[in-house]
Scaffold this motif. Structure first.
Motif, PDB file in Angstrom:
ATOM      1  N   GLN A  43       0.857  -1.181   0.000  1.00  0.00           N
ATOM      2  CA  GLN A  43       0.000   0.000   0.000  1.00  0.00           C
ATOM      3  C   GLN A  43       0.893   1.231   0.000  1.00  0.00           C
ATOM      4  OE1 GLN A  43      -2.381  -0.248   3.543  1.00  0.00           O
ATOM      5  NE2 GLN A  43      -0.890   0.838   4.765  1.00  0.00           N
ATOM      6  N   GLY A  44       0.470   2.237  -0.751  1.00  0.00           N
ATOM      7  CA  GLY A  44       1.233   3.464  -0.848  1.00  0.00           C
ATOM      8  C   GLY A  44       2.259   3.485  -1.966  1.00  0.00           C
ATOM      9  N   ASN A  45       2.534   2.321  -2.619  1.00  0.00           N
ATOM     10  CA  ASN A  45       3.431   2.338  -3.776  1.00  0.00           C
ATOM     11  C   ASN A  45       2.805   3.179  -4.878  1.00  0.00           C
ATOM     12  OD1 ASN A  45       4.592  -1.111  -3.650  1.00  0.00           O
ATOM     13  ND2 ASN A  45       5.535   0.676  -2.777  1.00  0.00           N
ATOM     14  N   VAL A  46       3.629   3.918  -5.591  1.00  0.00           N
ATOM     15  CA  VAL A  46       3.189   4.682  -6.759  1.00  0.00           C
ATOM     16  C   VAL A  46       3.735   3.971  -7.986  1.00  0.00           C
ATOM     17  CG1 VAL A  46       3.374   6.884  -7.976  1.00  0.00           C
ATOM     18  CG2 VAL A  46       3.114   6.846  -5.485  1.00  0.00           C
ATOM     19  N   PHE A  47       2.901   3.814  -8.993  1.00  0.00           N
ATOM     20  CA  PHE A  47       3.298   3.140 -10.225  1.00  0.00           C
ATOM     21  C   PHE A  47       3.251   4.120 -11.385  1.00  0.00           C
ATOM     22  CE2 PHE A  47       0.839  -0.031  -7.723  1.00  0.00           C
ATOM     23  CZ  PHE A  47       1.910  -0.811  -7.329  1.00  0.00           C
ATOM     24  N   LEU A  48       4.294   4.109 -12.211  1.00  0.00           N
ATOM     25  CA  LEU A  48       4.290   4.804 -13.492  1.00  0.00           C
ATOM     26  C   LEU A  48       4.287   3.737 -14.556  1.00  0.00           C
ATOM     27  CD1 LEU A  48       6.957   7.603 -12.942  1.00  0.00           C
ATOM     28  CD2 LEU A  48       4.477   7.754 -12.697  1.00  0.00           C
ATOM     29  N   THR A  49       3.499   3.931 -15.600  1.00  0.00           N
ATOM     30  CA  THR A  49       3.416   2.918 -16.645  1.00  0.00           C
ATOM     31  C   THR A  49       3.797   3.510 -17.996  1.00  0.00           C
ATOM     32  OG1 THR A  49       1.098   3.322 -17.171  1.00  0.00           O
ATOM     33  CG2 THR A  49       1.564   1.731 -15.425  1.00  0.00           C
ATOM     34  N   ARG A  50       4.283   2.626 -18.830  1.00  0.00           N
ATOM     35  CA  ARG A  50       4.705   3.019 -20.172  1.00  0.00           C
ATOM     36  C   ARG A  50       4.041   2.097 -21.171  1.00  0.00           C
ATOM     37  NH1 ARG A  50       9.122   1.381 -23.485  1.00  0.00           N
ATOM     38  NH2 ARG A  50       9.634   3.019 -24.956  1.00  0.00           N
ATOM     39  N   ASN A  51       3.344   2.681 -22.124  1.00  0.00           N
ATOM     40  CA  ASN A  51       2.716   1.908 -23.186  1.00  0.00           C
ATOM     41  C   ASN A  51       3.632   1.886 -24.395  1.00  0.00           C
ATOM     42  OD1 ASN A  51       0.167   1.230 -22.033  1.00  0.00           O
ATOM     43  ND2 ASN A  51      -0.366   3.383 -22.176  1.00  0.00           N
ATOM     44  N   ASN A 109       0.161   8.278 -27.352  1.00  0.00           N
ATOM     45  CA  ASN A 109       1.541   8.675 -27.055  1.00  0.00           C
ATOM     46  C   ASN A 109       2.398   7.476 -26.618  1.00  0.00           C
ATOM     47  OD1 ASN A 109       0.240   8.367 -24.670  1.00  0.00           O
ATOM     48  ND2 ASN A 109       0.500  10.466 -23.994  1.00  0.00           N
ATOM     49  N   PRO A 110       2.621   6.514 -27.522  1.00  0.00           N
ATOM     50  CA  PRO A 110       3.431   5.359 -27.164  1.00  0.00           C
ATOM     51  C   PRO A 110       4.867   5.779 -26.861  1.00  0.00           C
ATOM     52  CG  PRO A 110       3.050   5.409 -29.514  1.00  0.00           C
ATOM     53  CD  PRO A 110       2.203   6.485 -28.911  1.00  0.00           C
ATOM     54  N   GLY A 111       5.494   5.084 -25.929  1.00  0.00           N
ATOM     55  CA  GLY A 111       6.863   5.371 -25.567  1.00  0.00           C
ATOM     56  C   GLY A 111       7.005   6.310 -24.387  1.00  0.00           C
ATOM     57  N   HIS A 112       5.936   6.962 -24.007  1.00  0.00           N
ATOM     58  CA  HIS A 112       5.968   7.889 -22.888  1.00  0.00           C
ATOM     59  C   HIS A 112       5.554   7.197 -21.591  1.00  0.00           C
ATOM     60  CE1 HIS A 112       6.455  11.667 -25.149  1.00  0.00           C
ATOM     61  NE2 HIS A 112       5.783  11.035 -26.098  1.00  0.00           N
ATOM     62  N   TRP A 113       6.098   7.635 -20.478  1.00  0.00           N
ATOM     63  CA  TRP A 113       5.612   7.223 -19.155  1.00  0.00           C
ATOM     64  C   TRP A 113       4.401   8.109 -18.916  1.00  0.00           C
ATOM     65  CZ3 TRP A 113       7.554   3.043 -16.826  1.00  0.00           C
ATOM     66  CH2 TRP A 113       8.791   2.584 -17.241  1.00  0.00           C
ATOM     67  N   ASN A 114       3.235   7.634 -19.288  1.00  0.00           N
ATOM     68  CA  ASN A 114       2.069   8.503 -19.386  1.00  0.00           C
ATOM     69  C   ASN A 114       0.934   8.182 -18.415  1.00  0.00           C
ATOM     70  OD1 ASN A 114       1.228   6.117 -20.464  1.00  0.00           O
ATOM     71  ND2 ASN A 114       0.522   6.972 -22.407  1.00  0.00           N
ATOM     72  N   HIS A 115       1.210   7.373 -17.411  1.00  0.00           N
ATOM     73  CA  HIS A 115       0.114   6.989 -16.522  1.00  0.00           C
ATOM     74  C   HIS A 115       0.675   6.726 -15.135  1.00  0.00           C
ATOM     75  CE1 HIS A 115      -3.851   5.499 -15.538  1.00  0.00           C
ATOM     76  NE2 HIS A 115      -3.354   4.348 -15.112  1.00  0.00           N
ATOM     77  N   ALA A 116      -0.048   7.161 -14.129  1.00  0.00           N
ATOM     78  CA  ALA A 116       0.363   6.920 -12.742  1.00  0.00           C
ATOM     79  C   ALA A 116      -0.811   6.311 -11.983  1.00  0.00           C
ATOM     80  CB  ALA A 116       0.794   8.212 -12.073  1.00  0.00           C
ATOM     81  N   ALA A 117      -0.475   5.530 -10.971  1.00  0.00           N
ATOM     82  CA  ALA A 117      -1.498   4.897 -10.139  1.00  0.00           C
ATOM     83  C   ALA A 117      -0.902   4.677  -8.755  1.00  0.00           C
ATOM     84  CB  ALA A 117      -1.930   3.572 -10.753  1.00  0.00           C
ATOM     85  N   VAL A 118      -1.758   4.351  -7.796  1.00  0.00           N
ATOM     86  CA  VAL A 118      -1.328   4.130  -6.415  1.00  0.00           C
ATOM     87  C   VAL A 118      -1.917   2.817  -5.918  1.00  0.00           C
ATOM     88  CG1 VAL A 118      -1.508   4.997  -4.043  1.00  0.00           C
ATOM     89  CG2 VAL A 118      -1.174   6.594  -5.928  1.00  0.00           C
ATOM     90  N   MET A 119      -1.087   2.032  -5.214  1.00  0.00           N
ATOM     91  CA  MET A 119      -1.580   0.813  -4.583  1.00  0.00           C
ATOM     92  C   MET A 119      -2.353   1.206  -3.339  1.00  0.00           C
ATOM     93  SD  MET A 119      -1.982  -2.424  -4.459  1.00  0.00           S
ATOM     94  CE  MET A 119      -0.833  -3.391  -5.408  1.00  0.00           C
ATOM     95  N   SER A 120      -3.601   0.824  -3.299  1.00  0.00           N
ATOM     96  CA  SER A 120      -4.430   1.091  -2.133  1.00  0.00           C
ATOM     97  C   SER A 120      -4.340  -0.120  -1.217  1.00  0.00           C
ATOM     98  CB  SER A 120      -5.870   1.377  -2.575  1.00  0.00           C
ATOM     99  OG  SER A 120      -6.630   1.865  -1.502  1.00  0.00           O
ATOM    100  N   TRP A 121      -5.444  -0.685  -0.812  1.00  0.00           N
ATOM    101  CA  TRP A 121      -5.440  -1.819   0.119  1.00  0.00           C
ATOM    102  C   TRP A 121      -5.864  -3.096  -0.559  1.00  0.00           C
ATOM    103  CZ3 TRP A 121      -7.798   2.773   2.175  1.00  0.00           C
ATOM    104  CH2 TRP A 121      -7.021   3.403   3.131  1.00  0.00           C
ATOM    105  N   ASN A 122      -5.428  -4.205   0.006  1.00  0.00           N
ATOM    106  CA  ASN A 122      -5.876  -5.542  -0.390  1.00  0.00           C
ATOM    107  C   ASN A 122      -5.732  -5.834  -1.874  1.00  0.00           C
ATOM    108  OD1 ASN A 122      -6.617  -6.133   2.289  1.00  0.00           O
ATOM    109  ND2 ASN A 122      -8.563  -5.088   1.997  1.00  0.00           N
TER     110      ASN A 122
END
Length: 106
Positions: free
Chosen positions: A13-21, A29-42
């Motif tokens: 929990q609390g990890n931040v993820f950046l994703t690349r398509n 926009n392929p090739g860019h780190w264009n998305h972020a997300a956060v690990m919540s619970w469970n």
């Protein structure tokens, strides 16, 4: 089912993820780190998506299958702050979302 990150560690929990398509199909926009997300619970990941134009929560396994590259960022190392990050992310679920320009390139 076990949850694992691409580096083999279990997401916390609390990890931040950046994703690349890398796929150009359905991706403006392929090739860019264009998305972020956060690990919540469970094992739930909180992210904003243009469809349904909202902040949503999805199981980690679904999130991991959708992105070929995921960078995990550990912002803090104590459980209280990790919990606060996860709690604040979970509070956003259901709110509207609009896309923004991309700035990072690999």
């Amino acid at each position: 089912m076990a949850i694992a990150r691409s580096d083999g560690k279990k997401p916390e929990q609390g990890n931040v993820f950046l994703t690349r398509n890398t796929d150009e199909v359905g991706n403006s926009n392929p090739g860019h780190w264009n998305h972020a997300a956060v690990m919540s619970w469970n094992g739930w990941v909180v992210e904003a998506q243009p469809e349904p134009e909202a902040v949503i929560a999805v199981p980690w396994i679904e999130f991991e299958r959708r992105y070929p590259e995921i960078l995990t960022i550990d912002l803090v190392d104590d459980g209280i702050r990790r919990g606060l990050i996860a709690w604040n992310a979970a509070r956003l679920v259901g709110l509207p979302y609009a896309t923004v320009p991309v700035f990072w390139r690999r």
